[in-house]
Structures are given as structure tokens and as C-alpha cells.
Design a protein around this motif. Structure first.
Motif, PDB file in Angstrom:
ATOM      1  N   PRO A  14       0.803  -1.228   0.000  1.00 45.48           N
ATOM      2  CA  PRO A  14       0.000   0.000   0.000  1.00 45.48           C
ATOM      3  C   PRO A  14       0.839   1.282   0.000  1.00 45.48           C
ATOM      4  O   PRO A  14       0.388   2.313  -0.505  1.00 45.48           O
ATOM      5  CB  PRO A  14      -0.809  -0.127   1.301  1.00 45.48           C
ATOM      6  CG  PRO A  14      -0.906  -1.589   1.550  1.00 45.48           C
ATOM      7  CD  PRO A  14       0.394  -2.158   1.074  1.00 45.48           C
ATOM      8  N   ASN A  15       2.060   1.205   0.539  1.00 44.94           N
ATOM      9  CA  ASN A  15       2.914   2.397   0.553  1.00 44.94           C
ATOM     10  C   ASN A  15       3.614   2.652  -0.779  1.00 44.94           C
ATOM     11  O   ASN A  15       4.340   3.645  -0.919  1.00 44.94           O
ATOM     12  CB  ASN A  15       3.938   2.313   1.694  1.00 44.94           C
ATOM     13  CG  ASN A  15       4.810   1.058   1.612  1.00 44.94           C
ATOM     14  OD1 ASN A  15       5.066   0.532   0.541  1.00 44.94           O
ATOM     15  ND2 ASN A  15       5.267   0.578   2.773  1.00 44.94           N
ATOM     16  N   LEU A  57      12.020   7.417  -0.827  1.00 44.52           N
ATOM     17  CA  LEU A  57      12.405   8.722  -0.299  1.00 44.52           C
ATOM     18  C   LEU A  57      11.900   8.905   1.133  1.00 44.52           C
ATOM     19  O   LEU A  57      12.619   9.440   1.995  1.00 44.52           O
ATOM     20  CB  LEU A  57      11.877   9.841  -1.200  1.00 44.52           C
ATOM     21  CG  LEU A  57      12.682  10.097  -2.480  1.00 44.52           C
ATOM     22  CD1 LEU A  57      11.867  10.922  -3.470  1.00 44.52           C
ATOM     23  CD2 LEU A  57      14.002  10.799  -2.163  1.00 44.52           C
ATOM     24  N   ASP A  58      10.690   8.443   1.406  1.00 46.51           N
ATOM     25  CA  ASP A  58      10.176   8.509   2.767  1.00 46.51           C
ATOM     26  C   ASP A  58      11.025   7.672   3.715  1.00 46.51           C
ATOM     27  O   ASP A  58      11.269   8.064   4.872  1.00 46.51           O
ATOM     28  CB  ASP A  58       8.723   8.041   2.815  1.00 46.51           C
ATOM     29  CG  ASP A  58       7.765   9.036   2.171  1.00 46.51           C
ATOM     30  OD1 ASP A  58       8.147  10.213   2.008  1.00 46.51           O
ATOM     31  OD2 ASP A  58       6.644   8.621   1.820  1.00 46.51           O
ATOM     32  N   LEU A  90       8.677  -0.265   6.036  1.00 46.13           N
ATOM     33  CA  LEU A  90       9.870   0.507   5.689  1.00 46.13           C
ATOM     34  C   LEU A  90      10.680   0.936   6.913  1.00 46.13           C
ATOM     35  O   LEU A  90      11.179   2.058   6.992  1.00 46.13           O
ATOM     36  CB  LEU A  90       9.496   1.720   4.830  1.00 46.13           C
ATOM     37  CG  LEU A  90       8.682   1.404   3.557  1.00 46.13           C
ATOM     38  CD1 LEU A  90       8.427   2.657   2.759  1.00 46.13           C
ATOM     39  CD2 LEU A  90       9.378   0.346   2.725  1.00 46.13           C
ATOM     40  N   LYS A  91      10.830  -0.022   7.830  1.00 45.32           N
ATOM     41  CA  LYS A  91      11.666   0.207   8.999  1.00 45.32           C
ATOM     42  C   LYS A  91      12.813  -0.809   9.013  1.00 45.32           C
ATOM     43  O   LYS A  91      12.690  -1.907   8.471  1.00 45.32           O
ATOM     44  CB  LYS A  91      10.838   0.087  10.279  1.00 45.32           C
ATOM     45  CG  LYS A  91       9.791   1.187  10.415  1.00 45.32           C
ATOM     46  CD  LYS A  91       8.983   1.038  11.697  1.00 45.32           C
ATOM     47  CE  LYS A  91       7.931   2.145  11.815  1.00 45.32           C
ATOM     48  NZ  LYS A  91       7.100   1.984  13.029  1.00 45.32           N
ATOM     49  N   GLU A  92      13.928  -0.413   9.605  1.00 45.39           N
ATOM     50  CA  GLU A  92      15.074  -1.301   9.684  1.00 45.39           C
ATOM     51  C   GLU A  92      14.713  -2.586  10.424  1.00 45.39           C
ATOM     52  O   GLU A  92      13.890  -2.583  11.349  1.00 45.39           O
ATOM     53  CB  GLU A  92      16.239  -0.612  10.394  1.00 45.39           C
ATOM     54  CG  GLU A  92      16.871   0.515   9.598  1.00 45.39           C
ATOM     55  CD  GLU A  92      18.085   1.117  10.266  1.00 45.39           C
ATOM     56  OE1 GLU A  92      18.786   1.912   9.617  1.00 45.39           O
ATOM     57  OE2 GLU A  92      18.340   0.798  11.461  1.00 45.39           O
ATOM     58  N   ILE A  93      15.320  -3.688  10.003  1.00 46.88           N
ATOM     59  CA  ILE A  93      15.112  -4.994  10.619  1.00 46.88           C
ATOM     60  C   ILE A  93      16.309  -5.284  11.520  1.00 46.88           C
ATOM     61  O   ILE A  93      17.461  -5.222  11.074  1.00 46.88           O
ATOM     62  CB  ILE A  93      14.973  -6.088   9.537  1.00 46.88           C
ATOM     63  CG1 ILE A  93      13.778  -5.774   8.631  1.00 46.88           C
ATOM     64  CG2 ILE A  93      14.821  -7.467  10.179  1.00 46.88           C
ATOM     65  CD1 ILE A  93      13.709  -6.644   7.394  1.00 46.88           C
ATOM     66  N   ASP A  94      16.039  -5.578  12.769  1.00 47.84           N
ATOM     67  CA  ASP A  94      17.104  -5.803  13.746  1.00 47.84           C
ATOM     68  C   ASP A  94      17.647  -7.219  13.596  1.00 47.84           C
ATOM     69  O   ASP A  94      17.292  -8.136  14.348  1.00 47.84           O
ATOM     70  CB  ASP A  94      16.570  -5.566  15.166  1.00 47.84           C
ATOM     71  CG  ASP A  94      17.683  -5.658  16.211  1.00 47.84           C
ATOM     72  OD1 ASP A  94      18.859  -5.592  15.819  1.00 47.84           O
ATOM     73  OD2 ASP A  94      17.356  -5.792  17.406  1.00 47.84           O
ATOM     74  N   ILE A 131      17.638  14.994   0.230  1.00 46.32           N
ATOM     75  CA  ILE A 131      17.992  13.588   0.438  1.00 46.32           C
ATOM     76  C   ILE A 131      18.890  13.103  -0.691  1.00 46.32           C
ATOM     77  O   ILE A 131      19.903  12.419  -0.452  1.00 46.32           O
ATOM     78  CB  ILE A 131      16.724  12.711   0.536  1.00 46.32           C
ATOM     79  CG1 ILE A 131      15.961  13.004   1.828  1.00 46.32           C
ATOM     80  CG2 ILE A 131      17.070  11.234   0.417  1.00 46.32           C
ATOM     81  CD1 ILE A 131      16.687  12.588   3.094  1.00 46.32           C
ATOM     82  N   LEU A 132      18.556  13.443  -1.922  1.00 50.56           N
ATOM     83  CA  LEU A 132      19.388  13.038  -3.054  1.00 50.56           C
ATOM     84  C   LEU A 132      20.806  13.577  -2.900  1.00 50.56           C
ATOM     85  O   LEU A 132      21.793  12.864  -3.117  1.00 50.56           O
ATOM     86  CB  LEU A 132      18.781  13.531  -4.367  1.00 50.56           C
ATOM     87  CG  LEU A 132      17.411  12.960  -4.745  1.00 50.56           C
ATOM     88  CD1 LEU A 132      16.921  13.583  -6.048  1.00 50.56           C
ATOM     89  CD2 LEU A 132      17.456  11.442  -4.870  1.00 50.56           C
TER      90      LEU A 132
END
Length: 346
Positions: A14-15, A57-58, A90-94, A131-132
Motif C-alpha cells: 500500500p505504501n 524517499l520517505d 519501511l523500517k530497519e530490521i534488527d 535527500i538526493l
């Protein structure tokens, strides 16, 4: 083609980002895979391409604090690098991972700039543009031109030609959108030329080298032909192309045969204007294309069985790209550098 697009839509979140596959092991978001997966939509009026880049980008905006640190301080530990894969939100995986993947940042920069060039609304505001610019400084801080990374296959740390080429391509393209010191590009070009036609110190040739021809077009025709001769002559098999000699991933007595190797070879020959070879690899691709369009990641080495990462979004996209070229829906028109370094449109 509609069927292949529907398969890709099954992996779309969905994102706007994509999981690499519907399998349990690959139900994550890889930066590189997303960038390759949406290439079929670069020339499409739909919003899949720009929505995917907005999602990425987000992601970078969420971890801008990390990028800020490593525009002036080179990462030491793998977790300090910009991560290569993320959860579906879209978050880091530990979890320990080979996150030193410079090519993922290079392909993102290249793809963002390509999107702008093709009329996509990639840059929503100055924050996105910032960001770029910070990502270019991240690559410079790494000194990507001589920096060992995990490479496209997320394996051992060494200097990879495919990673350098992605960074060179990304910096070249994005220099129209943000300021990029020319020396950052020239250092990468010089280092790349010294290493080619090898992929790395330990790998004489590698499937990843095809990226220097398609999509990036950062090598001259002579080098492109040398890469294609090596890959086809040494790595091509019945169901696809092995990544490199001695690959242990899904090795069932021989190296695994990657399905996207055939369409990738076809797209590379298309970049060289070699229609007969493009058609040849189109036929090879059709022979391994499942009726339902769910292209596997690979066939387990020494067998005629696909592995569980089926469908693989990246592989489905490569089949779509070659099919669209062969049917002239979206011909490959990117330039390949001549021996003198000029761009020659096909």
C-alpha cells in the motif's frame, strides 16, 4: 504482459514499495529490488514508478539522521551503513545483514533521476532534493571507488565493479538535480576501468556485470562485448545464468541457475543494437516462462526445480522489459559509450 503486471501487483505494498517475493524468506523490501522492479513503468502513464520512489524517499527521510552522520564519518560496522532491506512498513530490521551495498544507493540515484527525465513527479519538495544530495555525499564519504562492499549478491566484502558502476551511473544522472563534484565521478570511472572486465579480485566474471550495460550503459562497446562473451560463455546454463563460478547459494551439485539472466542478456544485446541476439534470448526466456507468469528466482543447481522464492519481482520485471522491447512497446534507447566515451543512441 497484463498477466506479468498482475503478478507484480501481488507484491506491491500500500505504501508503493514492493516485497522481493511472496515467499517467507523474501517478504521484505530491498532498495535495489524495488528500483529494478519498477523499471517497466518508467515510460508508463501509471503512477507505480513515482509511488515506489516516494516510498523509498520517505524511508530515507526517516533515517536521515543516519545519512547525516555518514556524510562525514565512514561506517565501520555493517549496521551503520544505510540498510539494504526493510520491513514492509519501511523500517530497519534488527538482524545482522550485509548492508554495505553501494550499488543499492547508486541504482536509487540513477532511477530517481531517470524518473525526472521521463516526466515523473519524483521530487515532491526540497526535502526530497536534499535527500538526493546527501546520498551523493554518503557515497563520497565511503570513497566508493575503492571501498569494499557486500555487492549485489550481499556476500563477501570486496571491491565490486558492479557496485562502482552503479555509483558512477547514479552520480552522473543525479548531477542534473543536485550538485555533484566531477571528481567524485571521475575517480569512480578510473577505478572501474582498472578493475574491468573482472567483477572483483575473486571473481573473473559475474552476472552482476550485466548491469554496467543494462540499465546503466557505463561501459564502452568493446567492454560490453567482452562482458557478454564471458557471461554467456562461462555462466549460461539450461534454465538461466549462474551468478558466478563456485556459487554455493541453492547449490544442489552445481551452481543455481537464475531466471532473470536470460532476459537480462537480451536487454544488454538490445542496448548494443544486436537484434538477432536479443531475439535469441527472448526465445530462451519464453522457454522458461511459467504459464502463470510467476517467474522464479532460480532453478536449484543440478535440478529442474525452482526454489521457493517464486515469483521474484525483479525477475518478472526483467521479463516484462524484454517483452516490451521486442514488441516495440518500450524499445531500449539508452546509450552505450563508444570507444571514445561518447554516447551513441541506438
Amino acid at each position: 504482459m497484463d498477466q506479468l503486471s498482475r503478478v507484480l501487483d501481488e507484491m506491491r505494498l500500500p505504501n508503493g514499495a514492493y516485497v522481493a517475493s511472496l515467499s517467507r524468506d523474501y517478504s521484505h523490501v530491498w532498495i535495489r529490488d524495488v528500483c529494478y522492479t519498477v523499471l517497466p513503468y518508467l515510460n508508463s502513464p501509471c503512477d507505480r514508478y513515482e509511488k515506489a520512489y516516494h516510498a523509498l524517499l520517505d524511508l530515507f527521510r526517516r533515517y536521515e539522521w543516519k545519512i547525516d552522520i555518514h556524510t562525514s564519518k565512514r561506517p565501520v560496522h555493517l549496521f551503520e551503513y544505510i540498510h539494504a532491506r526493510y520491513s514492509t512498513d519501511l523500517k530497519e530490521i534488527d538482524q545482522p545483514w550485509g548492508h554495505a551495498q553501494n550499488d543499492a544507493i547508486g541504482v536509487f540515484l540513477w532511477g530517481a533521476a531517470q524518473g525526472v527525465r521521463h516526466g515523473k513527479n519524483i521530487i515532491r519538495d526540497e526535502k526530497d532534493r536534499g535527500i538526493l544530495e546527501k546520498l551523493t555525499r554518503y557515497l563520497a564519504c565511503l570513497a566508493y571507488w575503492d571501498h569494499p562492499d557486500n555487492g549485489m549478491w550481499e556476500e563477501n566484502m570486496e571491491v565490486h565493479a558492479s557496485s562502482m558502476g552503479a555509483c558512477v551511473a547514479g552520480l552522473r544522472e543525479v548531477s542534473l538535480l543536485v550538485d555533484v563534484p566531477e571528481k567524485w565521478i571521475r575517480r569512480g570511472e578510473a577505478a572501474l576501468n582498472r578493475l574491468l572486465p573482472r567483477e572483483s579480485e575473486t571473481k573473473e566474471t559475474d552476472l552482476a556485470l550485466l548491469s554496467l550495460i543494462y540499465p546503466y550503459g557505463v561501459v564502452n562497446r568493446g567492454t560490453a562485448r567482452s562482458i557478454l562473451t564471458d557471461v554467456a560463455g562461462k555462466l549460461e546454463r539450461t534454465f538461466g545464468v549462474i551468478r558466478y563460478a563456485g556459487d554455493r547459494y541453492y547449490n544442489g551439485g552445481a551452481e543455481a541457475e537464475w531466471c532473470f539472466g536470460f532476459p537480462w542478456l537480451g536487454l544488454c544485446h538490445a542496448m548494443l543494437g544486436e537484434r538477432d541476439k536479443t531475439l535469441e534470448y527472448g526465445e530462451k526466456t519464453n522457454r522458461i516462462l511459467p504459464d502463470d507468469g510467476r517467474v522464479p528466482e532460480l532453478y536449484i543447481g543440478g535440478t529442474d526445480r525452482p526454489n521457493g522464492n517464486t515469483p521474484l519481482a525483479w525477475a518478472v520485471a526483467m521479463v516484462m522489459l524484454l517483452h516490451r522491447h521486442l514488441t516495440a512497446e518500450t524499445p531500449v534507447t539508452s546509450g552505450i559509450r563508444t570507444e571514445k566515451g561518447n554516447l551513441e543512441e541506438l
